[in-house]
Structures are given as structure tokens and as C-alpha cells.
Design a protein around this motif. Sequence first.
Motif, PDB file in Angstrom:
ATOM      1  N   ASP A 139      -2.573   7.620  -6.979  1.00 21.70           N
ATOM      2  CA  ASP A 139      -3.282   6.589  -7.749  1.00 21.70           C
ATOM      3  C   ASP A 139      -2.808   5.182  -7.366  1.00 21.70           C
ATOM      4  O   ASP A 139      -2.571   4.330  -8.229  1.00 21.70           O
ATOM      5  CB  ASP A 139      -3.077   6.804  -9.261  1.00 21.70           C
ATOM      6  CG  ASP A 139      -3.510   8.205  -9.696  1.00 21.70           C
ATOM      7  OD1 ASP A 139      -4.465   8.723  -9.092  1.00 21.70           O
ATOM      8  OD2 ASP A 139      -2.872   8.773 -10.611  1.00 21.70           O
ATOM      9  N   GLY A 140      -2.614   4.958  -6.085  1.00 27.76           N
ATOM     10  CA  GLY A 140      -2.272   3.619  -5.600  1.00 27.76           C
ATOM     11  C   GLY A 140      -0.809   3.246  -5.733  1.00 27.76           C
ATOM     12  O   GLY A 140      -0.414   2.130  -5.386  1.00 27.76           O
ATOM     13  N   LYS A 141       0.017   4.169  -6.233  1.00 27.88           N
ATOM     14  CA  LYS A 141       1.445   3.857  -6.401  1.00 27.88           C
ATOM     15  C   LYS A 141       2.293   4.931  -5.737  1.00 27.88           C
ATOM     16  O   LYS A 141       1.802   6.038  -5.499  1.00 27.88           O
ATOM     17  CB  LYS A 141       1.801   3.839  -7.894  1.00 27.88           C
ATOM     18  CG  LYS A 141       1.138   2.718  -8.647  1.00 27.88           C
ATOM     19  CD  LYS A 141       1.870   2.481  -9.947  1.00 27.88           C
ATOM     20  CE  LYS A 141       1.417   1.172 -10.569  1.00 27.88           C
ATOM     21  NZ  LYS A 141       0.887   1.309 -11.891  1.00 27.88           N
ATOM     22  N   ILE A 142       3.554   4.627  -5.498  1.00 28.17           N
ATOM     23  CA  ILE A 142       4.464   5.681  -5.039  1.00 28.17           C
ATOM     24  C   ILE A 142       4.972   6.390  -6.294  1.00 28.17           C
ATOM     25  O   ILE A 142       5.608   5.777  -7.158  1.00 28.17           O
ATOM     26  CB  ILE A 142       5.631   5.110  -4.216  1.00 28.17           C
ATOM     27  CG1 ILE A 142       5.097   4.366  -2.974  1.00 28.17           C
ATOM     28  CG2 ILE A 142       6.580   6.240  -3.793  1.00 28.17           C
ATOM     29  CD1 ILE A 142       6.173   3.772  -2.077  1.00 28.17           C
ATOM     30  N   ALA A 143       4.622   7.676  -6.400  1.00 23.02           N
ATOM     31  CA  ALA A 143       4.940   8.431  -7.625  1.00 23.02           C
ATOM     32  C   ALA A 143       5.978   9.514  -7.326  1.00 23.02           C
ATOM     33  O   ALA A 143       6.035  10.048  -6.220  1.00 23.02           O
ATOM     34  CB  ALA A 143       3.670   9.089  -8.159  1.00 23.02           C
ATOM     35  N   ASP A 146       0.870  -1.170   0.000  1.00 26.97           N
ATOM     36  CA  ASP A 146       0.000   0.000   0.000  1.00 26.97           C
ATOM     37  C   ASP A 146       0.917   1.232   0.000  1.00 26.97           C
ATOM     38  O   ASP A 146       1.715   1.408   0.933  1.00 26.97           O
ATOM     39  CB  ASP A 146      -0.864  -0.057   1.269  1.00 26.97           C
ATOM     40  CG  ASP A 146      -1.736   1.168   1.462  1.00 26.97           C
ATOM     41  OD1 ASP A 146      -1.492   2.203   0.803  1.00 26.97           O
ATOM     42  OD2 ASP A 146      -2.660   1.111   2.301  1.00 26.97           O
ATOM     43  N   ALA A 147       0.797   2.052  -1.021  1.00 25.95           N
ATOM     44  CA  ALA A 147       1.728   3.184  -1.189  1.00 25.95           C
ATOM     45  C   ALA A 147       1.632   4.203  -0.055  1.00 25.95           C
ATOM     46  O   ALA A 147       2.536   5.005   0.143  1.00 25.95           O
ATOM     47  CB  ALA A 147       1.453   3.872  -2.527  1.00 25.95           C
ATOM     48  N   MET A 174       3.345   1.408   3.140  1.00 22.65           N
ATOM     49  CA  MET A 174       4.213   0.236   2.908  1.00 22.65           C
ATOM     50  C   MET A 174       3.640  -1.047   3.531  1.00 22.65           C
ATOM     51  O   MET A 174       4.366  -2.024   3.721  1.00 22.65           O
ATOM     52  CB  MET A 174       5.647   0.449   3.420  1.00 22.65           C
ATOM     53  CG  MET A 174       6.364   1.661   2.918  1.00 22.65           C
ATOM     54  SD  MET A 174       6.610   1.706   1.108  1.00 22.65           S
ATOM     55  CE  MET A 174       7.656   0.332   0.766  1.00 22.65           C
ATOM     56  N   LYS A 175       2.341  -1.053   3.810  1.00 21.72           N
ATOM     57  CA  LYS A 175       1.730  -2.287   4.320  1.00 21.72           C
ATOM     58  C   LYS A 175       1.586  -3.270   3.170  1.00 21.72           C
ATOM     59  O   LYS A 175       1.266  -2.866   2.043  1.00 21.72           O
ATOM     60  CB  LYS A 175       0.366  -1.962   4.930  1.00 21.72           C
ATOM     61  CG  LYS A 175      -0.281  -3.144   5.607  1.00 21.72           C
ATOM     62  CD  LYS A 175      -1.592  -2.773   6.262  1.00 21.72           C
ATOM     63  CE  LYS A 175      -1.365  -2.295   7.661  1.00 21.72           C
ATOM     64  NZ  LYS A 175      -2.495  -2.579   8.554  1.00 21.72           N
ATOM     65  N   SER A 176       1.824  -4.539   3.456  1.00 24.27           N
ATOM     66  CA  SER A 176       1.668  -5.557   2.419  1.00 24.27           C
ATOM     67  C   SER A 176       0.259  -5.498   1.829  1.00 24.27           C
ATOM     68  O   SER A 176      -0.722  -5.394   2.575  1.00 24.27           O
ATOM     69  CB  SER A 176       1.917  -6.943   3.028  1.00 24.27           C
ATOM     70  OG  SER A 176       1.413  -7.940   2.166  1.00 24.27           O
ATOM     71  N   ALA A 177       0.159  -5.620   0.507  1.00 22.99           N
ATOM     72  CA  ALA A 177      -1.153  -5.656  -0.136  1.00 22.99           C
ATOM     73  C   ALA A 177      -1.785  -7.028   0.066  1.00 22.99           C
ATOM     74  O   ALA A 177      -2.952  -7.243  -0.280  1.00 22.99           O
ATOM     75  CB  ALA A 177      -1.008  -5.352  -1.622  1.00 22.99           C
ATOM     76  N   ILE A 178      -1.028  -7.971   0.637  1.00 21.98           N
ATOM     77  CA  ILE A 178      -1.501  -9.349   0.775  1.00 21.98           C
ATOM     78  C   ILE A 178      -1.891  -9.683   2.222  1.00 21.98           C
ATOM     79  O   ILE A 178      -2.811 -10.458   2.450  1.00 21.98           O
ATOM     80  CB  ILE A 178      -0.414 -10.306   0.233  1.00 21.98           C
ATOM     81  CG1 ILE A 178      -0.320 -10.126  -1.290  1.00 21.98           C
ATOM     82  CG2 ILE A 178      -0.686 -11.776   0.595  1.00 21.98           C
ATOM     83  CD1 ILE A 178       0.884 -10.729  -1.950  1.00 21.98           C
ATOM     84  N   TYR A 236       4.108  -5.444   7.118  1.00 22.70           N
ATOM     85  CA  TYR A 236       4.637  -4.350   6.288  1.00 22.70           C
ATOM     86  C   TYR A 236       5.864  -4.882   5.542  1.00 22.70           C
ATOM     87  O   TYR A 236       6.599  -5.706   6.084  1.00 22.70           O
ATOM     88  CB  TYR A 236       5.077  -3.172   7.157  1.00 22.70           C
ATOM     89  CG  TYR A 236       3.928  -2.417   7.792  1.00 22.70           C
ATOM     90  CD1 TYR A 236       3.497  -1.206   7.268  1.00 22.70           C
ATOM     91  CD2 TYR A 236       3.266  -2.924   8.914  1.00 22.70           C
ATOM     92  CE1 TYR A 236       2.440  -0.511   7.842  1.00 22.70           C
ATOM     93  CE2 TYR A 236       2.207  -2.236   9.502  1.00 22.70           C
ATOM     94  CZ  TYR A 236       1.797  -1.032   8.960  1.00 22.70           C
ATOM     95  OH  TYR A 236       0.747  -0.350   9.514  1.00 22.70           O
ATOM     96  N   VAL A 237       6.060  -4.422   4.320  1.00 28.28           N
ATOM     97  CA  VAL A 237       7.265  -4.813   3.573  1.00 28.28           C
ATOM     98  C   VAL A 237       7.912  -3.535   3.037  1.00 28.28           C
ATOM     99  O   VAL A 237       7.228  -2.677   2.481  1.00 28.28           O
ATOM    100  CB  VAL A 237       6.960  -5.727   2.365  1.00 28.28           C
ATOM    101  CG1 VAL A 237       8.265  -6.287   1.785  1.00 28.28           C
ATOM    102  CG2 VAL A 237       6.021  -6.861   2.741  1.00 28.28           C
TER     103      VAL A 237
END
Length: 421
Positions: free
Chosen positions: A381-385, A301-302, A305-309, A314-315
Motif C-alpha cells: 500500500d505504498g509503504k514499506i511494511a 517509493d517503497a 527507494m526512489k525519491s518521491a520528489i 534515490y534516497v
Amino acid sequence: MRINRRQFSAGLLAAAGVVGMPGVLRAQAKPRVVVIGGGPGGATVAKYVARDSQGAVEVTMIEPLETFVTCFHSNLYLGDMRSFESICHGYKLGSYGVKHVRQFAAAIDRDKKEVKLADGSAVPYDRLVMAPGIDIKFDSVPGYSEAAAEIMPHGWKPGAQTKLVKKQLDALQDGATIVMVAPPNPYRCPPGPYERVSVMAKVLKAKGHTRSKIIVLDPKDKFSKMALFQECWQKHYPGMVEWMDPKMHGGIKGVDPQAMTVTTDFETIKADMVNVIPAQMAGKIAREAGLVNETGYCPIDATNMKSAIDPNIYVLGDASIAGAMPKSAFAANSQAKVVANAVRGELTGSRTFPARYANTCWSVVAQDDTVKIGGRYEPKDGKIAEIEGFVSKTGEDAGIRLQTSEENMGWYAGITADIFS
Ligand SMILES: Cc1cc2nc3c(=O)[nH]c(=O)nc-3n(C[C@H](O)[C@H](O)[C@H](O)COP(=O)(O)OP(=O)(O)OC[C@H]3O[C@@H](n4cnc5c(N)ncnc54)[C@H](O)[C@@H]3O)c2cc1C
């Protein structure tokens, strides 16, 4: 009316305003954070959670090493600009309350929320932070293997491999041919291979090896700070470095460590030293825990940094998919501050702040000649930009390059103090 301990604690929490706060853990003496990996990502999270929670969170860092050798500035060691000892760091995190378990994490039981250690014992967690770095994909280069790396070192994991690259480089005679097989994206430290080419050329030049050559076989058609590196190679090491993209070599077909050859679609090159930097993936523990996607790295999660899974994990750092951020120590350390803030917020109800990330990668191209690239990053938008970026210019004067070299040394001193002590 008698109230029991549970009702009493609930009353205290209500008075403190934490009842009903999403994700705040109650019912146990201290929430437990377990960190796997004591590199720039993991050690920084362990330190900041322990330091800023002032004893309210129990922090355990699982890392087998007693002394961490940094990959960052290992190229300066190869280039005779740093001693090996100066890139080795002991952990001084005990004073913040970090418990360092010197073992390998063998597995993660995500249902039970515990980490199984190599000795068979288990460490339970409320939140797990994963920063195991990368593993080398040995089979991404035909003929290459862990055993082959003893002859054709990658030097992409710190310690013995770095020393082997140095030993081989120092043993070369004038007229030697070095072949580097560069990695495909995404990999640890995008400018790293080209900084390594530069420092190898620096060592050869200093020894007067004017007949020696460094051939770079690249699976990519462009690379980080490309114009800057190419300008510097031309300026400092004319005729020594030959960089080939896939159009020029036609494809890297494989290596033969016994024959010391590298074969492309067009030719077989006999070399005196071969530095193979294969493709990479997230560390084994993250892969085996099912935290990676089809890329071999861990989606996150941008915003934190929590795992999306797995919401309890956190990763960060090289193992994560951090959008526009490169895999660097600077980035891992920056992500670590976001993770520490988010983890404390979840476990203790402390204030959290919107994620802001930063990175700068300096690369040494010659003595007193360093270039840099960097930027600021935010979730979008869901990413680290990348929000804003900068890069050194070609043709810069020597004064700026000297200043950038000094910045690089200052950064290393600062970040290693921030991570390890
Ligand atoms: C040649 C080179 C030059 C570089 N130069 C720079 C530079 O100038 N600037 C920069 O910012 N970055 C640079 N980097 C990149 C930088 O080294 C990495 O991005 C950074 O180390 C990543 O940090 P990390 O914490 O994610 O992983 P790592 O540093 O790899 O740390 C991971 C740790 O986890 C431990 N671990 C793994 N699995 C387990 C397990 N199962 N149980 C317990 N522990 C485990 C490992 O022992 C290791 O200590 C360079 C890299 C290379 C190769």
C-alpha cells in the motif's frame, strides 16, 4: 548506404533487445551513478553497483571522510567492550571501480543533474543516490546548541562526540548523576539511547559506583524493547536507572550547559554529566535539494527507494522515510541492495527483483547479555511494511543471551566487511 555511428549504436542496442526498454540510457559511453555519503547506505550502493555492473557503470562516491567511524557498536566502545580503533573503517572499494571523491557535496542542481562540490567543481550524474544520514535538530531542546554539545555531548554522530561521551563517563566519581535527554520519534537507532543507558550503568557498576544514578528524561511514553531494557536494568543495575516518561517529568523545558542543569516542568536537576540526544532530520544536502517533506525526511517509493520528489534520485538509510523500518545500519545496508539492483536495472537493463528488506537491531544490556528485535519488510500500500517480526523474550536464560551477544559481534564483523571492503 553509409550508416553513421548513432545508427550503428541504435542497431546494436536493438539487437541486444534494449531499444524501447523504459529508462535505459543510451548515447553516452557509460552511465554515471553518483553517491552522496559513504556510510552503510551509500558505500554499500557504490560497491554493489560497481561490482555487479562489472565496469558498465561509472560509480563516484562523494564522502569527505577517509576513515568512517561507525555509530553502531559505539555503545560497546563506551561500555569497554570494544576499542575505538575497532569501530573505525577505511574504504577498500577501489578494487570494484568505485571512485571516492573526498569532498563535501555542497549542492545539487537537479535540472542540470550535477552535484556541486565544496571546491566549486561539478560532478554530473545520470542517477544520484543520496545517503547523507541525519542532522541534529539542536534547537529542539531549549538551551542546547552545537556549542553546548561540547559540554553536554549528544554522541549521536560518530567520532569526536562519541569520544567526548566516553571521556566524561570515565571521569565520573561515585555518587554522580547522569541525565540523558532522550529523543522524540523518528530518530536514528530506536533502541540506541537505552543501550547507551545500559552500558553507562555497566561502567559505573564495574567501578563500584553504587551511589551513582542515571536519570532518563524521555519525551516518549514507550520505547523499543522497553520491557527487555527495564527488566535488565532491574536485574543488572538495581536502583541505578530511573526512566521518566512525560507524565512523570511533565515536559523537558531546557538545559543550561553552564550550570549543568536540566529543567523539567516539575524540577531542575543538577547533573555531573548530561547526554542530550535531540530530535533529528535528514542531512542538510537532502533538505537543501528539496527532497524532504514536512517531516524533515525524504519520502520514497517503497518498491525501490526512489525519491518521491525526483525520479533521477534515490534516497536511502537514515535520511529516508522507510515506513516500518527503523533507522539502522542494518536497514540502510539492506535498502542499499534494493537500490543497487534498481539503479543497474534502469541504467543497463539488467534484471531487477521485487524489493525485500530486512533488519535486526541487537542491544547490549550487560556483559554477555544482549537482546534483539527485527523483521522482514516488503512494499505494501505504498509503504514499506513489516511482513514478519521477532523480539527477544523477557526472562530468557543466560545461554540464549550469550548466543545473541555472539550473533551481535558476528553481525558487526560481517556488515562492516560488506560495506567497506
Ligand atoms: C549510539 C548508536 C548506536 C547504534 N547502533 C546500531 C546498531 O547496533 N545496529 C544498527 O544497525 N544501527 C545502529 N545505529 C544506527 C546507524 O549508525 C545508522 O542508522 C547508520 O549509520 C545510517 O547509515 P546511513 O548510511 O544512512 O548514514 P550515515 O552512517 O550517517 O552516513 C552518512 C555519510 O554521509 C556523509 N555525508 C553527509 N552529508 C554529506 C555531503 N553533503 N557530502 C558528502 N558526504 C556527506 C557523512 O560524512 C557520512 O559519512 C546506531 C546509531 C547510534 C547513534
